[in-house]
Design a protein around this motif. Structure first.
Motif, PDB file in Angstrom:
ATOM      1  N   TRP A 197       0.840  -1.191   0.000  1.00 36.50           N
ATOM      2  CA  TRP A 197       0.000   0.000   0.000  1.00 36.50           C
ATOM      3  C   TRP A 197       0.878   1.245   0.000  1.00 36.50           C
ATOM      4  CZ3 TRP A 197      -5.234   0.083  -0.407  1.00 36.50           C
ATOM      5  CH2 TRP A 197      -5.895  -1.130  -0.215  1.00 36.50           C
ATOM      6  N   SER A 198       0.441   2.265  -0.720  1.00 37.93           N
ATOM      7  CA  SER A 198       1.183   3.524  -0.702  1.00 37.93           C
ATOM      8  C   SER A 198       0.785   4.328   0.533  1.00 37.93           C
ATOM      9  CB  SER A 198       0.884   4.336  -1.966  1.00 37.93           C
ATOM     10  OG  SER A 198      -0.420   4.867  -1.919  1.00 37.93           O
ATOM     11  N   PRO A 199       1.703   5.122   1.068  1.00 36.65           N
ATOM     12  CA  PRO A 199       1.347   5.969   2.212  1.00 36.65           C
ATOM     13  C   PRO A 199       0.195   6.919   1.870  1.00 36.65           C
ATOM     14  CG  PRO A 199       3.715   5.876   1.984  1.00 36.65           C
ATOM     15  CD  PRO A 199       3.135   5.186   0.781  1.00 36.65           C
ATOM     16  N   TRP A 200       0.120   7.339   0.624  1.00 40.82           N
ATOM     17  CA  TRP A 200      -0.967   8.222   0.214  1.00 40.82           C
ATOM     18  C   TRP A 200      -2.325   7.546   0.411  1.00 40.82           C
ATOM     19  CZ3 TRP A 200      -2.550  12.811  -0.057  1.00 40.82           C
ATOM     20  CH2 TRP A 200      -3.663  13.155  -0.804  1.00 40.82           C
ATOM     21  N   ALA A 201      -2.413   6.244   0.147  1.00 42.59           N
ATOM     22  CA  ALA A 201      -3.667   5.517   0.341  1.00 42.59           C
ATOM     23  C   ALA A 201      -4.064   5.528   1.817  1.00 42.59           C
ATOM     24  CB  ALA A 201      -3.539   4.088  -0.165  1.00 42.59           C
ATOM     25  N   ALA A 202      -3.085   5.423   2.701  1.00 41.56           N
ATOM     26  CA  ALA A 202      -3.380   5.456   4.133  1.00 41.56           C
ATOM     27  C   ALA A 202      -3.873   6.826   4.560  1.00 41.56           C
ATOM     28  CB  ALA A 202      -2.143   5.062   4.937  1.00 41.56           C
ATOM     29  N   VAL A 203      -3.226   7.870   4.051  1.00 34.84           N
ATOM     30  CA  VAL A 203      -3.643   9.237   4.393  1.00 34.84           C
ATOM     31  C   VAL A 203      -5.033   9.525   3.827  1.00 34.84           C
ATOM     32  CG1 VAL A 203      -3.143  11.682   4.015  1.00 34.84           C
ATOM     33  CG2 VAL A 203      -1.301  10.114   4.608  1.00 34.84           C
ATOM     34  N   GLN A 204      -5.224   9.202   2.557  1.00 37.62           N
ATOM     35  CA  GLN A 204      -6.509   9.449   1.906  1.00 37.62           C
ATOM     36  C   GLN A 204      -7.627   8.692   2.615  1.00 37.62           C
ATOM     37  OE1 GLN A 204      -6.555   8.039  -2.112  1.00 37.62           O
ATOM     38  NE2 GLN A 204      -8.523   8.967  -2.588  1.00 37.62           N
ATOM     39  N   GLY A 205      -7.388   7.427   2.945  1.00 48.07           N
ATOM     40  CA  GLY A 205      -8.404   6.635   3.639  1.00 48.07           C
ATOM     41  C   GLY A 205      -8.696   7.149   5.035  1.00 48.07           C
ATOM     42  N   SER A 206      -7.663   7.600   5.729  1.00 46.67           N
ATOM     43  CA  SER A 206      -7.857   8.132   7.088  1.00 46.67           C
ATOM     44  C   SER A 206      -8.677   9.415   7.068  1.00 46.67           C
ATOM     45  CB  SER A 206      -6.516   8.380   7.762  1.00 46.67           C
ATOM     46  OG  SER A 206      -5.818   7.181   7.920  1.00 46.67           O
ATOM     47  N   VAL A 207      -8.384  10.283   6.104  1.00 43.08           N
ATOM     48  CA  VAL A 207      -9.160  11.526   5.978  1.00 43.08           C
ATOM     49  C   VAL A 207     -10.615  11.201   5.646  1.00 43.08           C
ATOM     50  CG1 VAL A 207      -9.460  13.607   4.577  1.00 43.08           C
ATOM     51  CG2 VAL A 207      -7.195  12.981   5.411  1.00 43.08           C
ATOM     52  N   GLY A 208     -10.816  10.268   4.714  1.00 43.96           N
ATOM     53  CA  GLY A 208     -12.177   9.869   4.354  1.00 43.96           C
ATOM     54  C   GLY A 208     -12.931   9.277   5.536  1.00 43.96           C
TER      55      GLY A 208
END
Length: 176
Positions: free
Chosen positions: A135-146
């Motif tokens: 997983w990319s770190p961006w996916a973790a950030v994007q998912g957490s914000v969502g």
């Protein structure tokens, strides 16, 4: 019973709750959640047209895993449909037509969706931190914000008082 009283009764029906649209200062988490869900739907549709599994920002799905799924396109289109359903759920929390859905049912849907998203996001974050999942770190950030937006929307809807007055009180008509 004749057909005429039934028609009159049907004409007097009103939803149990009359709600106004939620003002933008309180509704923006819902609108951003809807936007996120629509982006998800487009991404899933794109993957479905390519006939492959996966999530943008997620790990690549191997050919054997892809071959192990009986109908990849159907799987992706089903997930896209679930994304549309959750977008409608988010809009129902802040738009007047959401008053047609019984409040306990809408609350259950909002919190159940949030719980499922939280479990998924915990998995993504764990794999990003361990570096093993792809997983990319961006996916973790994007998912957490969502997830934070979704939970804020569910909390606001929960705290917002529901109107439980009868149709007679809402319309000013006498109950018969």
């Amino acid at each position: 019973m004749s057909a005429m009283p039934a028609k009159e009764a049907a004409g007097r029906w009103r939803p149990a709750r009359r709600v106004a649209a939620v003002g933008l200062p309180w509704a923006w988490p819902a609108y951003l959640s809807v936007l996120g869900q629509l982006i998800y739907v487009v991404e899933k549709g794109y993957y479905a047209t390519q006939g492959r599994l996966g999530i943008p920002g997620g790990p690549l799905v191997s050919a054997p895993q892809n071959a192990g799924t009986s109908d990849v396109a159907l799987t992706q289109w089903t997930l896209a449909l679930l994304g549309l359903f959750s977008a409608a759920l988010a809009l129902a929390a802040v738009r007047p037509w959401g008053g047609l859905v019984p409040r306990p049912l809408l609350l259950t849907g909002l919190w159940a969706t949030g719980a499922l998203a939280a479990v998924s996001q915990i998995h993504v974050i764990r794999e990003v931190l361990s570096g093993t999942g792809g997983w990319s770190p961006w996916a973790a950030v994007q998912g957490s914000v969502g997830l934070c937006l979704w939970m804020a929307m569910a909390w606001i809807f929960t705290r917002r008082p529901g109107r439980t007055a009868t149709a007679a009180a809402n319309t000013g008509r006498d109950a018969e």
